[in-house]
Design a protein around this motif. Structure first.
Motif, short mmCIF file in Angstrom:
data_model
loop_
_atom_site.label_atom_id
_atom_site.label_comp_id
_atom_site.label_asym_id
_atom_site.label_seq_id
_atom_site.Cartn_x
_atom_site.Cartn_y
_atom_site.Cartn_z
N UNK A 102 -0.25 -11.63 -5.13
CA UNK A 102 -0.96 -10.36 -5.06
C UNK A 102 -1.57 -10.06 -3.71
N UNK A 103 -1.40 -10.95 -2.75
CA UNK A 103 -1.96 -10.67 -1.42
C UNK A 103 -1.19 -9.54 -0.75
N UNK A 104 -1.86 -8.86 0.16
CA UNK A 104 -1.26 -7.72 0.84
C UNK A 104 -0.13 -8.17 1.76
N UNK A 105 0.98 -7.43 1.72
CA UNK A 105 2.05 -7.64 2.70
C UNK A 105 2.05 -6.45 3.66
N UNK B 85 -4.15 1.98 4.67
CA UNK B 85 -2.89 2.42 5.27
C UNK B 85 -3.10 2.90 6.70
N UNK B 86 -4.21 3.61 6.95
CA UNK B 86 -4.48 4.10 8.31
C UNK B 86 -4.62 2.94 9.28
N UNK C 283 0.67 -1.61 -5.23
CA UNK C 283 1.53 -2.12 -6.29
C UNK C 283 2.23 -3.37 -5.80
N UNK C 284 2.56 -4.23 -6.74
CA UNK C 284 3.22 -5.47 -6.36
C UNK C 284 4.73 -5.29 -6.33
N UNK C 285 5.35 -5.91 -5.32
CA UNK C 285 6.79 -5.87 -5.16
C UNK C 285 7.29 -7.23 -4.73
N UNK C 286 8.62 -7.41 -4.84
CA UNK C 286 9.28 -8.63 -4.38
C UNK C 286 10.16 -8.27 -3.18
N UNK C 287 10.16 -9.12 -2.17
CA UNK C 287 10.93 -8.87 -0.95
C UNK C 287 11.93 -10.01 -0.73
N UNK D 116 0.84 -1.20 0.00
CA UNK D 116 0.00 0.00 0.00
C UNK D 116 0.87 1.24 0.00
N UNK D 117 0.64 2.15 -0.95
CA UNK D 117 1.35 3.43 -0.95
C UNK D 117 0.74 4.32 0.13
N UNK D 118 1.55 4.81 1.08
CA UNK D 118 0.98 5.52 2.23
C UNK D 118 0.28 6.83 1.88
#
Length: 434
Positions: free
Chosen positions: A52-55, A352-353, A19-23, A11-13
């Motif tokens: 695509x699940x939320x991290x 985000x909140x 957006x999807x990212x790799x960690x 989530x962009x604050x």
């Protein structure tokens, strides 16, 4: 072995966009973050496809009851931390109202050692303000801090003597640790099980008045102003308390506060006429006006964080009825889905909140290095399926406590994986991983 978590939604604050990212996880920390367009080399690594699940940073719960030592029939450190992991929590702070009370270094050490041996999430214990939580004699704050206590509280009861609380605050301030207060004037609550409100009137019951909480909040804010301590208010439930905390913050008192999901979602008008004791908690469910005041207090920053006050009890205890059953409800495994469904899916809050109030904000208030997705941060992570709808089923809880008023509620947003220090400790598919 290092791990790649691929295709996780972030989530962009500022915009709320995802957006999807790799960690990349190595040595217990987040070591790299890549955009979805980049193709990481996963050779030699464990791979978790988030699909695509939320991290999220792992949830932080600064007010829980693990019951051990002394009440293992209600919960153990093992079962409680497993329940926390299933709820997406990676750091929890247990209260000291155990038996024996966590009022001596040996008991603090017991909790820490037991958590290291049998727990699956991080456990940061509080110690009692007074010996046996009787309000008569201060504990050895310095020795308790050295043993690993992160703050001082007599949660479960309020410190009734103002001089005792002032002395405690001065001593805690000298050690750089907070005082965490259960705010309740005993003279106003004896023999009552619910708030002064619609339910109490309908059933002819003695009610717990709002001022029983707010009197201590006001007193303690004045004492905190004098002593300079970090003063933290437990489980805020009344409009008056919110108003006093807001005033204290406005004049520079170092006061912070927490609120529980049930005090944001339920009021006394929701309690069923069946007198079901699963609706009995302390503080009690308040009026709809108090609920709205707590929501607004959380939204404007008067209340800093969300906690569960996870308080498991046996089925036999809760079967005693509203008047005789102990106060408290299960909290870990319903907290995020409940709040996500009630406030985010309805559009009142941003995602985000909610995440910040359960991660970054408790970490900030208590000076913890968790609650972040930054490179170099501890890899305490939770994956959440925001689209999953599931009914609350107490029989599926990993906690020994099944006491919840939310049984049968259909909620969205269920955790599916929890990682602590880079190790997966629970997954929806495989359960607890030790």
């Amino acid at each position: 072995m290092a791990t790649w978590i691929l295709n996780a939604s972030v989530v962009h604050p500022e915009t709320g966009a995802r957006e999807q990212q790799h960690f990349h996880i190595a040595d217990g920390k987040i070591s790299r973050r890549l955009s979805a367009a980049e193709r990481p080399d996963t050779s030699g690594c464990e791979v978790i496809d988030a699909g695509g699940k939320l991290i999220s940073p792992g949830f932080i719960d600064m007010h829980v009851h693990l019951r051990e030592p002394g009440f293992e029939y209600k919960e153990t450190i093992r079962s409680g931390t497993e329940s926390a992991a299933k709820g997406g929590f990676t750091t929890i702070a247990p209260m000291p109202n155990t038996r024996p009370v966590t009022d001596a270094p040996d008991t603090v050490k017991f909790v820490l050692d037991k958590a290291a041996a049998e727990g699956v999430v991080r456990v940061l214990p509080y110690a009692a303000i007074t010996k046996n939580e009787l309000g008569r004699e201060l504990t050895d704050f310095k020795a308790l801090k050295e043993a690993g206590a992160i703050g001082f509280t007599d949660d479960g009861v309020g410190v009734q003597n103002a001089q005792m609380m002032k002395n405690a605050m001065a001593l805690a301030a000298s050690l750089g640790l907070p005082v965490i207060a259960h705010c309740e004037d005993d003279s106003l609550v004896e023999g009552a099980a619910v708030t002064e409100g619609a339910f109490a009137k309908r059933h002819g019951l003695k009610g717990i008045p709002n001022e029983s909480e707010a009197i201590h909040v006001g007193r303690d804010i004045l004492l905190a102003e004098t002593t300079g301590v970090h003063y933290h208010v437990c489980h805020v439930s009344t409009e008056q308390s919110v108003r006093l905390i807001r005033l204290g913050k406005s004049v520079g008192v170092k006061v912070t506060a927490e609120v529980c999901p049930h005090h944001l979602v339920l009021s006394d008008e929701d309690i069923p006429d069946s007198m079901d004791a699963n609706w009995k908690m302390n503080p009690p469910l308040r009026t709809p006006g108090d609920v709205e005041a707590c929501i607004r207090g959380l939204e404007d920053g008067t209340i800093d964080m969300i906690v569960t006050d996870h308080a498991p009890h046996s089925a036999e205890e809760k079967a005693r009825g509203l008047a005789k059953a102990p106060f408290g409800i299960h909290g870990f495994e319903t907290a995020f889905p409940l709040l996500y469904t009630k406030f985010v899916r309805t559009g009142r809050w941003t995602l985000d909140f909610l995440l910040r109030r359960m991660t970054a904000d408790p970490a900030r208030v208590f000076g913890l290095p968790y609650g972040k997705l930054d490179v170099g941060a501890p890899a305490d992570l939770t994956l959440i399926d925001l689209e999953k709808e599931q009914e609350v089923n107490p029989d599926s809880f990993l906690s020994q406590g099944r006491n919840t008023p939310f049984a049968g509620w259909k909620l969205y947003g269920w955790p599916v994986l929890t990682m602590v220090d880079g190790k997966v400790v629970w997954t929806e598919e495989n359960g607890i991983n030790r």
